[in-house]
Scaffold this motif. Structure first.
Motif, PDB file in Angstrom:
ATOM      1  N   GLU A 155       7.492 -14.157   5.857  1.00  0.00           N
ATOM      2  CA  GLU A 155       7.092 -14.753   7.136  1.00  0.00           C
ATOM      3  C   GLU A 155       8.260 -15.243   7.992  1.00  0.00           C
ATOM      4  N   PHE A 208      -0.523 -24.732   3.313  1.00  0.00           N
ATOM      5  CA  PHE A 208      -1.756 -24.760   2.531  1.00  0.00           C
ATOM      6  C   PHE A 208      -2.008 -26.084   1.819  1.00  0.00           C
ATOM      7  N   ILE A 231       5.856 -15.451  -0.084  1.00  0.00           N
ATOM      8  CA  ILE A 231       5.241 -15.321   1.234  1.00  0.00           C
ATOM      9  C   ILE A 231       6.204 -15.818   2.312  1.00  0.00           C
ATOM     10  N   ARG A 256      -1.538 -19.630  -2.854  1.00  0.00           N
ATOM     11  CA  ARG A 256      -1.779 -19.076  -1.530  1.00  0.00           C
ATOM     12  C   ARG A 256      -1.827 -17.556  -1.594  1.00  0.00           C
ATOM     13  N   CYS A 257      -2.702 -16.941  -0.808  1.00  0.00           N
ATOM     14  CA  CYS A 257      -2.745 -15.490  -0.637  1.00  0.00           C
ATOM     15  C   CYS A 257      -2.299 -15.161   0.781  1.00  0.00           C
ATOM     16  N   SER A 258      -1.481 -14.143   0.920  1.00  0.00           N
ATOM     17  CA  SER A 258      -1.062 -13.688   2.242  1.00  0.00           C
ATOM     18  C   SER A 258      -0.343 -12.350   2.079  1.00  0.00           C
ATOM     19  N   HIS A 274       1.613 -19.395   6.456  1.00  0.00           N
ATOM     20  CA  HIS A 274       0.800 -19.452   5.239  1.00  0.00           C
ATOM     21  C   HIS A 274       1.602 -19.980   4.055  1.00  0.00           C
TER      22      HIS A 274
END
Length: 200
Positions: free
Chosen positions: A83, A95, A79, A16-18, A91
């Protein structure tokens, strides 16, 4: 959600990208997760719905379950740490979910707020840790990679290297079985995934 119904199936899990802070930086940057982890859970698919506003008790909960399955509730921990306050995991956990190829909890608790359950809903038990001869005080017996890291438990080497967070190319296989009263064994089939870099 992603899953498969063939015993030979292997799912590819893209990192995942965030936004999150890296190495003590004060300003978050949009970047790829480096702290991928697994969480071993028992899942169930709902067959008969529980209508909004209604509840059921534990005695009839099994009547609302189609089948059970192994469930991996993947997380991007770096992440997620960013968050959680104040948004909660978006995120970091939204995912992918992987499930075992053949699907064989207590639904009463899930229905207790009156929110309802629909046919086809997938529920997860939360992390299930396995019995172990030596258990450190605190988080339990390592059904999720975060527990291992938090407890500073040393994992066996993989390919001659020490293991910590999941790396690109790592293949994770989760298997589960149960023993019946007559001593027979049944299982869920292997849940196998490979971690790769970046979104698909």
């Amino acid at each position: 959600m992603a899953g498969c119904l063939l015993s030979s199936c292997q799912v590819t899990v893209h990192r995942r990208c965030s936004f999150f802070n890296k190495n003590g930086e004060s300003k978050p940057h949009f970047q790829i997760s480096r702290k991928m982890k697994f969480e071993i859970e028992l899942g169930a698919f709902i067959s008969r719905p529980v209508l909004h506003g209604n509840t059921i008790n534990a005695k009839i909960a099994a009547d609302h379950i189609f089948v059970y399955l192994l469930h991996n509730d993947w997380s991007a921990r770096d992440i997620q740490a960013y968050e959680m306050p104040p948004l909660g995991p978006v995120h970091a956990k939204g995912f992918i979910t992987t499930i075992s190829p053949w699907i064989i909890k207590m639904i009463a608790y899930q229905s207790s707020p009156g929110w309802g359950l629909n046919t086809g809903d997938l529920t997860g038990s939360g992390t299930i840790s396995s019995p172990a001869p030596e258990v450190k005080k605190g988080l339990g017996t390592y059904g999720c990679l975060l527990e291992v890291v938090a407890q500073k438990h040393k994992l066996p080497a993989v390919g001659g290297k020490p293991m910590s967070w999941l790396e690109d190319g790592d293949r994770l296989t989760i298997e589960g079985f149960f023993t019946t009263a007559d001593g027979s064994k049944g299982g869920f089939g292997g849940l196998s995934s490979v971690v790769v870099s970046g979104p698909s």
